[in-house]
Enzyme design. Structure first.
Site, short mmCIF file in Angstrom:
data_model
loop_
_atom_site.label_atom_id
_atom_site.label_comp_id
_atom_site.label_asym_id
_atom_site.label_seq_id
_atom_site.Cartn_x
_atom_site.Cartn_y
_atom_site.Cartn_z
N ALA A 82 0.84 -1.20 0.00
CA ALA A 82 0.00 0.00 0.00
C ALA A 82 0.87 1.24 0.00
CB ALA A 82 -0.94 -0.01 1.21
N GLU A 104 -1.88 6.88 -2.35
CA GLU A 104 -2.92 7.53 -1.55
C GLU A 104 -3.79 8.39 -2.47
OE1 GLU A 104 -0.22 7.86 2.53
OE2 GLU A 104 -0.92 9.69 1.53
N GLY A 119 -4.31 11.39 -2.67
CA GLY A 119 -3.74 12.65 -3.12
C GLY A 119 -2.29 12.61 -3.55
N PHE A 151 -6.35 2.19 -4.71
CA PHE A 151 -5.86 1.42 -5.86
C PHE A 151 -4.93 0.29 -5.42
CE2 PHE A 151 -5.94 5.87 -7.91
CZ PHE A 151 -7.31 5.80 -8.12
N ILE A 152 -5.25 -0.38 -4.30
CA ILE A 152 -4.37 -1.41 -3.78
C ILE A 152 -4.76 -2.77 -4.34
CG2 ILE A 152 -3.40 -2.44 -1.70
CD1 ILE A 152 -2.85 0.62 -2.18
N HIS A 161 11.74 12.38 2.41
CA HIS A 161 12.25 11.06 2.13
C HIS A 161 12.61 10.27 3.38
CE1 HIS A 161 13.03 13.43 -1.58
NE2 HIS A 161 12.65 12.33 -2.18
N GLU A 202 9.80 -4.20 -10.19
CA GLU A 202 8.38 -3.99 -10.45
C GLU A 202 8.16 -3.55 -11.89
OE1 GLU A 202 4.63 -1.23 -8.91
OE2 GLU A 202 6.49 -1.30 -7.75
N GLY A 251 4.34 3.41 -11.88
CA GLY A 251 4.91 4.66 -12.38
C GLY A 251 4.38 4.93 -13.77
#
Length: 394
Positions: A138, A141, A143, A170-171, A193, A257, A379
């Site tokens: 997860a 989010e 936003g 969107f999990i 970060h 990924e 991405g």
């Protein structure tokens, strides 16, 4: 009409040099699993919006989950991503893209392998290998989208627990998941970060709830959910990796990924060309096969070239990744090239079917709607271009 005949593979696949005989043996075994367990039931799963949990345990029993997990925990004990790539290709070729096995294997399990401590490995790895534990991650989010550093979900230390608050959307595997790797901000005063950490939230965690199974235009059998954390109390022992090391951990797995997505997209593009080629050879219009028309041949030839060029580049990246040499920009190139090519090729191939291409029972139509998300998750294409541009010094 879900799942094209699995023996309808191309000559190009057998000639590829990235795989060894053991990978092709694994491919044949996984293909049989798809034919017996997944393809016949896939239309019902699409209607239900979720793959039954039992399919994951069956996949685990056949050795298709956690091939990189040590044998002592029930895994295959072979750290060779090419086995994962075989699964991604066969899922794409069969037209069952909603089966969330690659998310579980390629995206989630690596976090446990790299960052879990000894106790966590004993607790979670056996279930991940057997399919009794289904994993999700997860990050996104409502936003934030692709901006990992913009994550606002918070985790505040309270004794032996973290108190988790926030929402994710969107999990994938969100409904089925037993263990969810959640990216949360554990240091509100830190920079964008360094303040992120990863927490493993288990199914029965107080304060953890799931929203609706989101209704998507494609990938209908993939359960995609909203997740909510309302003062969810997560044991501090569920911290995965170092406190504050979440951003670095997330970024470190992005190459794999994106390569997974690229592998699937390249295979899906090639399969679309096969489907269209078969159709135009059999379908007649005005007394002759559609393939007798020069425009049809030229269009399919162009699609074939595009898909083969992309697959060759993706195979090269797969070799690099197997050696631990794949760079972030090369992974971004693979994802960008493969997903964009998939979109163009599948669209042109669907056009060959005329009105039948718009019918949901035809594999090409499912390939079309399932292709669209490939340019978004992992991405977006625009983010890939940013990464590539920065690598060029521009």
């Amino acid at each position: 009409m879900y799942g094209p005949p699995m023996n309808a593979t191309t000559k190009q696949r057998t000639a590829r040099r990235v795989y060894e005989p053991e990978h092709e043996e694994f491919r044949a075994s996984f293909r049989r699993f798809l034919e017996s367990t997944v393809i016949p039931n896939y239309p019902q799963w699409e209607a239900d919006g979720v793959v039954p949990r039992s399919v994951f345990t069956e996949a685990g029993a056949h050795g298709f989950l956690g091939t990189a997990i040590d044998e002592e925990f029930g895994g295959g004990g072979v750290d060779d991503f090419r086995f994962n790539a075989v699964i991604a290709e066969e899922v794409a070729v069969a037209g069952v893209m909603s089966f969330g096995i690659n998310l579980h294997n390629d995206i989630c399990i690596p976090y446990f392998l790299r960052y879990a401590d000894a106790e966590q490995r004993r607790r979670w790895l056996p279930g991940l290998a057997s399919g009794e534990l289904i994993a999700a991650i997860a990050m996104t989010e409502p936003g934030t989208g692709s901006d990992l550093a913009g994550i606002t979900t918070t985790a505040t230390r309270d004794g032996d627990h973290f108190v988790l608050n926030g929402a994710k959307t969107f999990i994938s595997n969100g409904i089925n998941a037993d263990v969810v790797i959640v990216a949360a901000r554990t240091d509100a005063a830190g920079d964008r970060h360094s303040g992120l950490s990863l927490l493993v939230v288990e199914r029965d965690t107080p304060g953890f709830s799931r929203g609706r199974n989101l209704d998507k235009i494609g990938m209908h059998a993939q359960d995609t959910a909203e997740l909510f954390f309302d003062d969810a109390r997560v044991p501090a022992a569920n911290l995965l990796g170092e406190l504050g090391g979440g951003f670095k951990a997330l970024v470190s797995n992005l190459q794999q990924e994106r390569l997974t997505i690229a592998v699937a997209s390249a295979a899906a593009a090639a399969r679309a060309v096969e489907l269209a080629s078969e159709y135009v050879t059999e379908r007649k219009a005005f007394g002759k096969p559609l393939s007798a028309n020069q425009n049809t041949r030229f269009t399919l030839a162009d699609c074939h070239v595009q898909s083969e060029v992309v697959r060759t580049f993706v195979d090269d990246c797969l070799r690099e990744h197997s050696r631990g040499e794949l760079s972030a920009d090369r992974a971004a190139m693979a994802k960008l090239a493969a997903t964009e090519t998939q979109g163009v090729v599948v669209d042109k191939c669907l056009q060959m079917f005329g009105g039948y291409g718009y019918m949901a029972e035809f594999p090409i139509s499912r390939a079309y709607v399932d292709a669209r998300v490939q340019r978004i998750y992992g991405g977006t294409s625009e983010i890939m271009k940013e990464i590539i541009g920065k690598s060029m010094g521009i």
